[in-house]
Design a protein around this motif. Structure first.
Motif, PDB file in Angstrom:
ATOM      1  N   PHE A  49      45.427  30.473  46.431  1.00 27.09           N
ATOM      2  CA  PHE A  49      45.383  29.080  45.996  1.00 27.09           C
ATOM      3  C   PHE A  49      43.969  28.528  46.108  1.00 27.09           C
ATOM      4  N   HIS A  50      43.344  28.736  47.248  1.00 24.27           N
ATOM      5  CA  HIS A  50      42.015  28.161  47.457  1.00 24.27           C
ATOM      6  C   HIS A  50      40.936  28.898  46.661  1.00 24.27           C
ATOM      7  N   ASP A 109      39.730  16.847  47.690  1.00 26.33           N
ATOM      8  CA  ASP A 109      39.081  16.888  49.000  1.00 26.33           C
ATOM      9  C   ASP A 109      40.086  16.915  50.152  1.00 26.33           C
ATOM     10  N   LEU A 110      41.369  16.713  49.854  1.00 30.58           N
ATOM     11  CA  LEU A 110      42.411  16.752  50.887  1.00 30.58           C
ATOM     12  C   LEU A 110      43.220  18.044  50.851  1.00 30.58           C
ATOM     13  N   TRP A 111      42.970  18.898  49.865  1.00 39.20           N
ATOM     14  CA  TRP A 111      43.788  20.097  49.700  1.00 39.20           C
ATOM     15  C   TRP A 111      43.707  21.034  50.916  1.00 39.20           C
ATOM     16  N   HIS A 157      40.488  27.717  43.248  1.00 36.05           N
ATOM     17  CA  HIS A 157      39.787  26.442  43.094  1.00 36.05           C
ATOM     18  C   HIS A 157      38.352  26.532  43.630  1.00 36.05           C
ATOM     19  N   ASP A 158      37.866  27.767  43.751  1.00 32.88           N
ATOM     20  CA  ASP A 158      36.477  28.018  44.169  1.00 32.88           C
ATOM     21  C   ASP A 158      36.161  27.448  45.550  1.00 32.88           C
ATOM     22  N   VAL A 159      37.153  27.442  46.426  1.00 35.48           N
ATOM     23  CA  VAL A 159      36.939  26.998  47.810  1.00 35.48           C
ATOM     24  C   VAL A 159      36.540  28.216  48.645  1.00 35.48           C
TER      25      VAL A 159
END
Length: 215
Positions: free
Chosen positions: A118-119, A81-83, A122-124
């Protein structure tokens, strides 16, 4: 330009070598050099905010490698949650100067591509209209400057200007932007923060809104 090409291409043309001394550093050597500052870059206290300036950025091989290492370290050392916030602060810590327009555009595009990869991995959500992508694009555009390090001037003939992105105590995820010139950085004196417009404290993922203090 794909990252693989950017990593392996050492010379674009003889003309560019003759005119600008342009020779790119191979990825193997980039990694060896960054290994020398591993603690500052990816392991030591406050590694996310440790600043790096590439004065001859080329098409971004050093910048990309620095960002990759910071992102990998964030993934290891922070909760998911901080990425988003930490990755934006990592972008804010990486600066570059490049003289040639095509290299400058390639470097910025490659930085954004690496950040979004990167995001997305991570499925962001990171579509073009998300605050994450808009903030990342703004930070890259602000920190990676087209100009001449030797003269301290940008492509318009004006002083190269950067911004210092300070975390705000007791306000996690918030940042204060303070512009300064390259000349004041290398002059050995204090950075000339006071000369420029003052920005309001904001969330790191809203820096693209450029809210001025007092607005």
């Amino acid at each position: 330009m794909t990252q693989t090409i950017a990593e392996e291409l050492l010379v674009k043309s003889r003309r560019r070598v003759k005119a600008h001394g342009e020779v790119f550093t191979p990825r193997r050597m980039v990694d060896q050099m960054l290994d020398l500052v591993r603690d500052d870059l990816e392991a030591g206290p406050g590694f996310v905010d440790k600043t790096f300036l590439e004065p001859a950025a080329g098409d971004g091989n050093f910048l990309i490698a620095i960002l990759q290492r910071k992102l990998q370290a964030i993934e290891r050392q922070y909760q998911p949650d901080l990425w988003a916030d930490q990755s934006l602060f990592a972008l804010a810590s990486i600066y570059g100067i490049e003289l040639l327009e095509d290299n400058h555009q390639d470097a910025k595009a490659a930085m954004l591509e690496e950040f979004l990869r990167f995001h997305a991995g991570h499925d962001v959500p990171c579509g073009p209209c998300t605050n994450l992508t808009r903030a990342a694009t703004f930070l890259i555009d602000t920190n990676i400057v087209r100009g001449n390090t030797l003269t301290g001037l940008d492509w318009r003939g004006q002083d190269i200007e950067f911004s210092w992105w300070s975390r705000v105590p007791d306000a996690p995820g918030s940042v204060l932007r303070e512009p300064f010139t390259l000349e004041s950085l290398r002059g050995g004196n204090h950075l000339d923060f006071a000369v420029y417009d003052t920005y309001a404290v904001c969330r790191i993922d809203h820096v693209h809104e450029e809210v001025r203090a007092g607005d």
